[in-house]
Design a protein around this motif. Structure first.
Motif, PDB file in Angstrom:
ATOM      1  N   LYS A  97      20.823  42.633  54.992  1.00  0.00           N
ATOM      2  CA  LYS A  97      20.722  44.086  54.782  1.00  0.00           C
ATOM      3  C   LYS A  97      20.835  44.441  53.313  1.00  0.00           C
ATOM      4  O   LYS A  97      20.141  45.352  52.822  1.00  0.00           O
ATOM      5  N   ASP A  98      21.689  43.728  52.554  1.00  0.00           N
ATOM      6  CA  ASP A  98      21.874  43.996  51.126  1.00  0.00           C
ATOM      7  C   ASP A  98      20.787  43.379  50.262  1.00  0.00           C
ATOM      8  O   ASP A  98      20.792  43.556  49.039  1.00  0.00           O
ATOM      9  N   GLY A  99      19.889  42.604  50.847  1.00  0.00           N
ATOM     10  CA  GLY A  99      18.806  41.996  50.084  1.00  0.00           C
ATOM     11  C   GLY A  99      19.232  40.813  49.253  1.00  0.00           C
ATOM     12  O   GLY A  99      18.618  40.544  48.217  1.00  0.00           O
ATOM     13  N   ASP A 100      20.274  40.102  49.700  1.00  0.00           N
ATOM     14  CA  ASP A 100      20.783  38.965  48.938  1.00  0.00           C
ATOM     15  C   ASP A 100      20.137  37.639  49.335  1.00  0.00           C
ATOM     16  O   ASP A 100      20.299  36.637  48.633  1.00  0.00           O
ATOM     17  N   VAL A 101      19.418  37.593  50.438  1.00  0.00           N
ATOM     18  CA  VAL A 101      18.893  36.331  50.950  1.00  0.00           C
ATOM     19  C   VAL A 101      17.543  36.031  50.325  1.00  0.00           C
ATOM     20  O   VAL A 101      16.675  36.916  50.249  1.00  0.00           O
ATOM     21  N   ASP A 102      17.370  34.795  49.892  1.00  0.00           N
ATOM     22  CA  ASP A 102      16.113  34.367  49.292  1.00  0.00           C
ATOM     23  C   ASP A 102      15.314  33.460  50.224  1.00  0.00           C
ATOM     24  O   ASP A 102      14.114  33.590  50.338  1.00  0.00           O
ATOM     25  N   GLU A 103      15.999  32.496  50.879  1.00  0.00           N
ATOM     26  CA  GLU A 103      15.322  31.566  51.788  1.00  0.00           C
ATOM     27  C   GLU A 103      16.176  31.366  53.030  1.00  0.00           C
ATOM     28  O   GLU A 103      17.407  31.402  52.978  1.00  0.00           O
ATOM     29  N   ILE A 104      15.469  31.108  54.158  1.00  0.00           N
ATOM     30  CA  ILE A 104      16.129  30.813  55.430  1.00  0.00           C
ATOM     31  C   ILE A 104      15.473  29.560  56.009  1.00  0.00           C
ATOM     32  O   ILE A 104      14.246  29.482  56.083  1.00  0.00           O
ATOM     33  N   THR A 105      16.311  28.585  56.442  1.00  0.00           N
ATOM     34  CA  THR A 105      15.798  27.357  57.038  1.00  0.00           C
ATOM     35  C   THR A 105      16.549  27.085  58.337  1.00  0.00           C
ATOM     36  O   THR A 105      17.784  27.056  58.355  1.00  0.00           O
ATOM     37  N   ILE A 106      15.746  26.922  59.397  1.00  0.00           N
ATOM     38  CA  ILE A 106      16.329  26.584  60.697  1.00  0.00           C
ATOM     39  C   ILE A 106      16.263  25.056  60.837  1.00  0.00           C
ATOM     40  O   ILE A 106      15.176  24.474  60.827  1.00  0.00           O
ATOM     41  N   VAL A 107      17.427  24.431  60.958  1.00  0.00           N
ATOM     42  CA  VAL A 107      17.537  22.967  60.961  1.00  0.00           C
ATOM     43  C   VAL A 107      17.884  22.485  62.366  1.00  0.00           C
ATOM     44  O   VAL A 107      18.908  22.893  62.932  1.00  0.00           O
ATOM     45  N   ASN A 108      16.999  21.632  62.899  1.00  0.00           N
ATOM     46  CA  ASN A 108      17.249  20.941  64.179  1.00  0.00           C
ATOM     47  C   ASN A 108      17.595  21.904  65.316  1.00  0.00           C
ATOM     48  O   ASN A 108      18.295  21.519  66.258  1.00  0.00           O
TER      49      ASN A 108
ATOM     50  N   ARG B 270      25.691  28.187  55.518  1.00  0.00           N
ATOM     51  CA  ARG B 270      25.124  27.670  56.754  1.00  0.00           C
ATOM     52  C   ARG B 270      25.993  28.133  57.914  1.00  0.00           C
ATOM     53  O   ARG B 270      27.197  28.319  57.768  1.00  0.00           O
ATOM     54  N   PHE B 271      25.336  28.368  59.048  1.00  0.00           N
ATOM     55  CA  PHE B 271      26.071  28.747  60.254  1.00  0.00           C
ATOM     56  C   PHE B 271      25.331  28.207  61.458  1.00  0.00           C
ATOM     57  O   PHE B 271      24.133  27.912  61.395  1.00  0.00           O
ATOM     58  N   GLN B 272      26.065  28.092  62.544  1.00  0.00           N
ATOM     59  CA  GLN B 272      25.525  27.485  63.760  1.00  0.00           C
ATOM     60  C   GLN B 272      24.945  28.568  64.668  1.00  0.00           C
ATOM     61  O   GLN B 272      25.482  29.678  64.743  1.00  0.00           O
ATOM     62  N   ILE B 273      23.874  28.237  65.370  1.00  0.00           N
ATOM     63  CA  ILE B 273      23.213  29.182  66.269  1.00  0.00           C
ATOM     64  C   ILE B 273      23.099  28.554  67.649  1.00  0.00           C
ATOM     65  O   ILE B 273      23.185  27.343  67.805  1.00  0.00           O
ATOM     66  N   ALA B 274      22.916  29.406  68.643  1.00  0.00           N
ATOM     67  CA  ALA B 274      22.751  28.936  70.017  1.00  0.00           C
ATOM     68  C   ALA B 274      21.398  28.291  70.210  1.00  0.00           C
ATOM     69  O   ALA B 274      21.274  27.223  70.801  1.00  0.00           O
ATOM     70  N   SER B 275      20.334  28.949  69.663  1.00  0.00           N
ATOM     71  CA  SER B 275      18.987  28.397  69.742  1.00  0.00           C
ATOM     72  C   SER B 275      18.125  29.088  68.707  1.00  0.00           C
ATOM     73  O   SER B 275      18.458  30.171  68.205  1.00  0.00           O
ATOM     74  N   ALA B 276      16.992  28.469  68.360  1.00  0.00           N
ATOM     75  CA  ALA B 276      16.090  29.069  67.363  1.00  0.00           C
ATOM     76  C   ALA B 276      15.462  30.346  67.879  1.00  0.00           C
ATOM     77  O   ALA B 276      15.270  31.318  67.119  1.00  0.00           O
TER      78      ALA B 276
ATOM     79  N   THR C 245      13.313  19.596  60.642  1.00  0.00           N
ATOM     80  CA  THR C 245      13.983  18.601  61.498  1.00  0.00           C
ATOM     81  C   THR C 245      14.499  17.491  60.586  1.00  0.00           C
ATOM     82  O   THR C 245      13.712  16.835  59.900  1.00  0.00           O
ATOM     83  N   ARG C 246      15.781  17.318  60.576  1.00  0.00           N
ATOM     84  CA  ARG C 246      16.409  16.313  59.704  1.00  0.00           C
ATOM     85  C   ARG C 246      17.251  15.333  60.529  1.00  0.00           C
ATOM     86  O   ARG C 246      17.739  15.679  61.609  1.00  0.00           O
ATOM     87  N   GLU C 247      17.433  14.166  59.938  1.00  0.00           N
ATOM     88  CA  GLU C 247      18.311  13.145  60.534  1.00  0.00           C
ATOM     89  C   GLU C 247      19.474  12.929  59.582  1.00  0.00           C
ATOM     90  O   GLU C 247      19.301  12.424  58.472  1.00  0.00           O
ATOM     91  N   SER C 248      20.660  13.335  59.990  1.00  0.00           N
ATOM     92  CA  SER C 248      21.848  13.190  59.146  1.00  0.00           C
ATOM     93  C   SER C 248      22.284  11.726  59.080  1.00  0.00           C
ATOM     94  O   SER C 248      21.848  10.885  59.868  1.00  0.00           O
ATOM     95  N   PHE C 249      23.184  11.479  58.142  1.00  0.00           N
ATOM     96  CA  PHE C 249      23.674  10.104  58.007  1.00  0.00           C
ATOM     97  C   PHE C 249      24.434   9.668  59.255  1.00  0.00           C
ATOM     98  O   PHE C 249      24.314   8.531  59.707  1.00  0.00           O
TER      99      PHE C 249
END
Length: 676
Positions: A56-67, A105-111, A137-141
């Motif tokens: 809402k404040d216009g602070d976000v530049d990029e958003i990435t949904i991971v896995n 980063r934060f966790q979501i229920a689903s994309a 889609t990433r593979e963590s260590f």
């Protein structure tokens, strides 16, 4: 023979093992480090509600949904200048897998749910101001490690374990389980020689011939002789069987394989037989050589005893393989087997026959001459006083084996060092002998005056009874000092060096053993439990006289002794005979006890004087008994007197021989020849 000598490294595998351990430790550290640094990040966690506020404040530049589970948010440069974002770290993680490190980063229920929320939050914004999103889609260590990395580590660990097993590491020898565990020695590694073996003259002659055969075999083969295949050393524990085998190894100058009988036995089927075959294979490659199997009764027990029908006995398979290797179709000459055991009665008859063990050497406890020689060997490295006489020490230690004599010398040296003495004297040896016989002195053991008085009269009863019995062994020392676990006192005697005992000698021995119990009954009118060991000894002697040696008129000249009879087999006589034996044994002991009572009542003054002196001094010697109750009424010298007088007689004969006229005349006749 020199070509067979080779130097054996003391530690053949430590560098290899250290390298492998270092590799495993390094791999574990790398895995732990990667896991730790992969978790270390500059990204802060937030919530979906806070994300809506940023949007809402216009602070976000990029958003990435991971896995389909996480959303990563990158703030624009204007937002980073705001005070509410001053705690955000801008440095980049060295293990980051993205081009730009996200700020939140934060966790979501689903994309799908997140996209619905995102569309609702930007519904009133023009398309140019809407923040785009990416799906990645990433593979963590951690995921990679659980799928592929863990498998690699597991494979490396399995490879490392197998290398350790194959190399004889602590994990076992799964690939070399059928290999022999025998240690090979040569003359450079064995420092024990026949000079270090004392008191075993007959046994040394036998094994010296074996060594001479290995060194000069042509002398025997020219006359048609064959090398003996096996030599079995038989004797009680501590008599020097293993020491003699070590001396053979030191003198032979040929490869010497040493192995214990228990090394052949494993829980796996066929391992023992495989190790026997491998041992003989190695020995034949090094022939001529010697194989020494210590405690051969571990695999050489009689076959067919104790095994269940239809079962597979691994020990019997091992024994069968040994029998074939010792005298089978494929037997080669040049390999001599030395074996040692203290239980020859349990060995299989096929193992003992001629052609396998051609010679059986009996190594018994040393006699007085053997003990003197053993003391001379063990006194060599000890700093002893000039008054120490090995002959006297030999007479003070009847029935001692070589290992016990070595223990006496070592204990004497420790006692002298504990008392800060410059050299080991006779008192130290006497204390060491007491410690070996009776155990450690209990200085802090609390004994009531009443118990101490009972012990004094008990031991005095033994001493007085033996003093006035003709065939009893002469007393050396009597003590009421508590020793060992339950010994409150003991009397030491010097038995005569003899191999046969008469009926009179055994009866006197029983009377002397019952002297303690008889003294308690005479003085106190009651008996105690202190005579337990005495009663056990007299019972065993009485049953031996009646049922083994045929020294009883009622039973007759019969012996019911069977060395091969086990405790579970039936007795070789009827119940009526057993009852008669019990009656005769009781009659014999009762008669000896009444005789002992009568003797102590006759010498009650001597009993009283000796007991009172014991209560005062606690330890009395033979000279003290002579002063208290007089000389023994029998003209019998002690073993030490006979031993030393014999040497004196021999020396006197030599001196008389030199002083004889014939010897003088011979010297006169030989003198001119020498001058010429």
């Amino acid at each position: 023979m020199d070509q067979n000598k080779r130097k054996i490294p003391k530690n053949p595998l430590p560098k290899k093992n250290n390298y492998q351990v270092g590799m495993l430790v390094a791999l574990i550290l790398v895995v732990v480090g990667l896991a730790y640094f992969s978790k270390s990040s500059t990204t802060e966690t937030t919530t979906l509600h806070d994300f809506k506020t940023m949007l809402k404040d216009g602070d976000v530049d990029e958003i990435t949904i991971v896995n389909n589970r996480w959303v990563e948010v990158v703030l624009n440069q204007d937002a980073l200048k705001k005070s509410k974002y001053k705690d955000i770290k801008e440095e980049r993680s060295p293990f980051s897998v993205v081009k730009q490190e996200p700020n939140y980063r934060f966790q979501i229920a689903s994309a799908d749910h997140f996209l619905k929320v995102l569309d609702e939050a930007q519904a009133n914004l023009p398309d140019a101001q809407k923040v785009p999103y990416e799906v990645d889609t990433r593979e963590s260590f951690g995921t990679w490690f659980m799928s592929s990395g863990f498998l690699l580590v597991l494979l490396f660990g399995f490879w490392f374990l197998m290398r350790r097993m194959a190399g004889g590491g602590a994990g076992g020898q799964i690939f070399n389980i059928g290999k022999s565990k025998a240690q090979m020695f040569d003359a450079d590694h064995m420092k024990v020689t026949f000079k270090d073996v004392a008191g075993l003259d007959e046994a040394k002659e036998e094994v010296e011939e074996v060594v001479d055969f290995l060194k000069n075999s042509k002398k025997y083969t020219d006359l048609g002789g064959k090398i003996p295949k096996g030599v079995l050393l038989v004797g009680p524990p501590g008599t020097g069987k293993t020491l003699l085998a070590k001396a053979v190894a030191g003198e032979a100058g040929v490869p010497f394989f040493s192995m214990s009988g228990s090394d052949f036995v494993e829980m796996f089927v066929g391992v023992g037989a495989a190790r026997v075959r491998d041992l003989f294979k190695q020995a034949k490659e090094k022939a001529p050589c010697i194989i020494f199997i210590d405690e051969i009764d571990a695999i050489g027990r009689s076959r067919g005893k104790g095994s269940m029908p239809g079962s597979n006995d691994e020990r019997e398979n091992t024994l069968n393989s040994l029998l074939v290797e010792m005298d089978g179709f494929g037997t080669d000459s040049g390999v001599i087997i030395l074996a040692a055991t203290n239980r020859p009665d349990v060995l299989d008859s096929a193992l003992l026959r001629a052609g396998r063990f051609d010679r059986q050497i009996s190594i018994d406890k040393p006699d007085i001459n053997g003990r003197e020689q053993i003391f001379k060997v063990h006194l060599g490295p000890i700093k002893v006083d000039k008054s120490i006489n090995p002959k006297e020490l030999a007479t003070q230690t009847p029935g001692f084996a070589g290992a016990e004599l070595a223990n006496v010398c070592n204990e004497a040296a420790l006692i002298a060092a504990r008392n800060n003495k410059p050299a080991v004297d006779m008192d130290d040896f006497m204390q060491a002998i007491d410690r070996v016989i009776g155990g450690l002195e209990k200085k802090n053991k609390i004994i009531s005056p009443g118990e101490k008085k009972i012990v004094a009269y008990h031991e005095a009863g033994h001493a007085v009874t033996g003093w006035f019995l003709e065939h009893a062994n002469p007393l050396v020392k009597v003590s009421i000092v508590p020793r060992g676990v339950a010994s409150l006192g003991y009397a030491q005697y010097l038995p005569k060096e003899q191999y046969l005992n008469t009926t009179e000698e055994m009866l006197d021995e029983i009377c002397m053993t019952l002297g303690g119990r008889a003294a308690e009954e005479i003085i106190f009118g009651r008996i105690s439990t202190g005579a337990l060991s005495d009663l056990e000894r007299t019972t065993k002697m009485a049953y031996s006289m009646v049922s083994i040696y045929g020294m009883n008129d009622e039973i007759g000249h019969l012996s019911y002794y069977d060395p091969n009879r086990s405790e579970y087999s039936s007795r070789p006589y009827s119940e009526a005979t057993a009852e008669k034996i019990d009656q005769e044994v009781k009659k014999l002991i009762d008669s000896a006890y009444q005789r002992t009572l009568a003797m102590l009542r006759e010498h009650s003054e001597a009993l009283e004087a000796l007991a009172q002196q014991l209560l005062e001094k606690e330890v009395l010697y033979q000279l003290d008994l002579v002063k208290l109750i007089g000389e023994r009424p029998f003209d019998k010298r002690t073993v030490y007197q006979e031993f030393t007088d014999g040497d004196a007689v021999e020396a006197k004969k030599e001196e008389e021989k030199l002083d004889s006229p014939e010897s003088t005349q011979e010297n006169k006749e030989e003198a001119p020849k020498g001058d010429a």
